[in-house]
Design a protein around this motif. Structure first.
Motif, mmCIF file in Angstrom:
data_model
loop_
_atom_site.group_PDB
_atom_site.id
_atom_site.type_symbol
_atom_site.label_atom_id
_atom_site.label_comp_id
_atom_site.label_asym_id
_atom_site.label_seq_id
_atom_site.Cartn_x
_atom_site.Cartn_y
_atom_site.Cartn_z
ATOM 1 N N ALA A 91 0.817 -1.209 0.000
ATOM 2 C CA ALA A 91 0.000 0.000 0.000
ATOM 3 C C ALA A 91 0.851 1.258 0.000
ATOM 4 O O ALA A 91 0.557 2.235 -0.710
ATOM 5 C CB ALA A 91 -0.932 -0.004 1.211
ATOM 6 N N SER A 100 -2.786 9.686 -1.089
ATOM 7 C CA SER A 100 -3.271 8.346 -0.735
ATOM 8 C C SER A 100 -2.509 7.773 0.459
ATOM 9 O O SER A 100 -3.085 7.051 1.283
ATOM 10 C CB SER A 100 -3.140 7.398 -1.939
ATOM 11 O OG SER A 100 -1.778 7.081 -2.207
ATOM 12 N N LEU A 134 -4.048 6.766 4.051
ATOM 13 C CA LEU A 134 -3.809 5.443 4.634
ATOM 14 C C LEU A 134 -3.326 5.559 6.076
ATOM 15 O O LEU A 134 -3.819 4.856 6.966
ATOM 16 C CB LEU A 134 -2.758 4.715 3.798
ATOM 17 C CG LEU A 134 -2.373 3.305 4.248
ATOM 18 C CD1 LEU A 134 -3.322 2.294 3.625
ATOM 19 C CD2 LEU A 134 -0.939 2.987 3.840
ATOM 20 N N THR A 186 -5.445 4.801 9.874
ATOM 21 C CA THR A 186 -4.868 3.593 10.476
ATOM 22 C C THR A 186 -4.501 3.835 11.929
ATOM 23 O O THR A 186 -4.796 3.011 12.809
ATOM 24 C CB THR A 186 -3.631 3.147 9.680
ATOM 25 O OG1 THR A 186 -4.010 2.852 8.341
ATOM 26 C CG2 THR A 186 -3.000 1.913 10.297
ATOM 27 N N PHE A 231 -8.857 3.038 0.608
ATOM 28 C CA PHE A 231 -7.457 2.966 1.043
ATOM 29 C C PHE A 231 -7.362 3.093 2.563
ATOM 30 O O PHE A 231 -6.527 2.439 3.198
ATOM 31 C CB PHE A 231 -6.667 4.070 0.359
ATOM 32 C CG PHE A 231 -5.316 3.622 -0.115
ATOM 33 C CD1 PHE A 231 -5.182 2.459 -0.854
ATOM 34 C CD2 PHE A 231 -4.174 4.354 0.151
ATOM 35 C CE1 PHE A 231 -3.943 2.037 -1.297
ATOM 36 C CE2 PHE A 231 -2.932 3.940 -0.283
ATOM 37 C CZ PHE A 231 -2.825 2.773 -1.011
ATOM 38 N N GLY A 234 -5.677 0.301 5.060
ATOM 39 C CA GLY A 234 -4.632 0.566 6.040
ATOM 40 C C GLY A 234 -5.019 0.133 7.433
ATOM 41 O O GLY A 234 -4.239 -0.532 8.134
#
Length: 386
Positions: free
Chosen positions: A228, A249, A253, A257, A304, A308
């Protein structure tokens, strides 16, 4: 029966130790998150070749590997808290060295030593976290640990535009920050009641045979996480998105997360932990398979974010299950084994995803990662039934 042998729910949490570990891993993550791009950009601005920059990064990886292999021997020479404090001081000295000189040979040595010291903080911190934590809180504490790690990785690169890539200011400020963390860790350990037990290299290799599914969980986390971070931005550019979107992106992520891990920890304490891990793997797999079907930028970023959070949840679950199932010297051995598994998974994730996109088609990248995660999810579920 010693504290290490007692059932984890039979004692109160050792909060000074837990806070020290979270502080340490956050410092480790900030150091790695900042130094990886900062060293590369600094060397590039000085005209160093891309190949030499890659070799310098390999020096960091070599330090990680050496630390993993001699961790057990070091734990028999000194207690974990002393090793963590010494490693934090070592990190600070390495960063100060990077700030004070531009000699490439010295940078190689400092990068190797930095990899060694941050790996020691990482592995010993995980073992200490599980030693200091009762099982009834283990998931939530692991979630806070994961949030500190993710937050540190996300915060590191954000400092580069403010500090610049020349003059060594970023390295110098980071050296001061790590030194302060070492000082605070020393104060906290004075009130700590627990310490991880010494381990050995034999325990490290024994752990691979005792806990193959935990190793595979961390391997899959490394595979999906690095795919990723390193390969998917390239996928976005190859499929017509801007470089700004590709960079965004990674932020999309990292931040969700970090925010999600404490909530994952609550689920790990309230639901069967294996089911939480299987669900996380299934969500990550679904996200990767869904990416090629989406055209909306917002939908891609949201997907995304789920990828994550779910990928890192595999690691949070593995860390929680490590403390639930093992005691004593096997905690240090398990943390070292996790480090090796993550390194192998991340190497496979970036390499395989890049190869799929280069030799087949860009969409083969996310689909390939998704298929691997589907196979792992099914194997994990079947293993749990047996």
């Amino acid at each position: 029966m010693s504290l290490h042998e007692a059932k984890a729910s039979d004692f109160a949490p050792d909060w000074p130790a837990i806070i020290a570990v979270v502080l340490g891993v956050t410092a480790f993550s900030v150091a790695q998150g900042l130094t990886y791009p900062l060293i590369s950009l600094s060397l590039e601005s000085r005209g160093v070749s891309a190949g030499m920059i890659g070799l310098n990064a390999m020096g960091f990886a070599a330090g990680l590997g050496v630390a993993t292999l001699i961790l057990g021997r070091l734990t028999r020479l000194a207690s974990a808290d002393k090793l963590i404090i010494a490693s934090l001081i070592g990190c600070s000295i390495c960063l100060a060295t990077l700030a004070s000189t531009s000699e490439l040979v010295i940078w190689f040595i400092a990068r190797f030593a930095l990899g060694f010291f941050v790996s020691m903080v990482f592995m010993l911190g995980e073992a200490w976290l599980n030693t200091a934590c009762p099982d009834r809180l283990r998931g939530r504490v692991s979630g806070l640990y994961g949030a500190g790690m993710c937050g540190g990785f996300a915060a590191g690169p954000l400092a580069i535009p403010l500090l610049g890539t020349s003059g060594g200011l970023g390295f110098a400020l980071l050296a001061i920050y790590i030194a302060l963390v070492a000082f605070l860790t020393g104060l906290l350990t004075m009130g700590a009641r627990t310490r991880p037990e010494p381990s050995s290299t034999r325990d490290l290799f024994a752990f691979f045979g005792k806990a193959p599914m935990l190793i595979l969980m961390v391997l899959m986390f490394g595979f999906a996480d690095i795919a990723a971070i390193s390969a998917m931005p390239v996928y976005f550019v190859k499929t017509g998105h801007s470089q700004a979107f590709a960079a965004l992106s990674v932020t999309a992520l990292a931040i969700p997360t970090a925010v999600a891990q404490p909530f994952i920890g609550v689920l790990l304490d309230r639901l069967p932990r294996r089911r939480v891990a299987i669900s996380a793997a299934a969500i990550a797999a679904s996200g990767y398979l869904l990416v090629p079907l989406l055209s909306s930028d917002i939908a891609l970023l949201l997907t995304f974010a789920f990828i994550g959070a779910a990928s890192f949840a595999l690691y949070t679950a593995a860390l929680t299950m490590l403390g639930e199932e093992y005691r004593g010297s096997m905690l240090v051995a398990g943390s070292a084994a996790f480090s090796l598994a993550y390194a192998a998974g991340s190497a496979a994730g970036s390499g395989a995803t890049g190869a799929l996109m280069n030799f087949i088609n860009p969409i083969a990248g996310p689909i390939g990662v998704g298929v691997v995660l589907v196979v792992f999810t099914l194997a994990f579920a079947l293993n749990g039934r047996r």
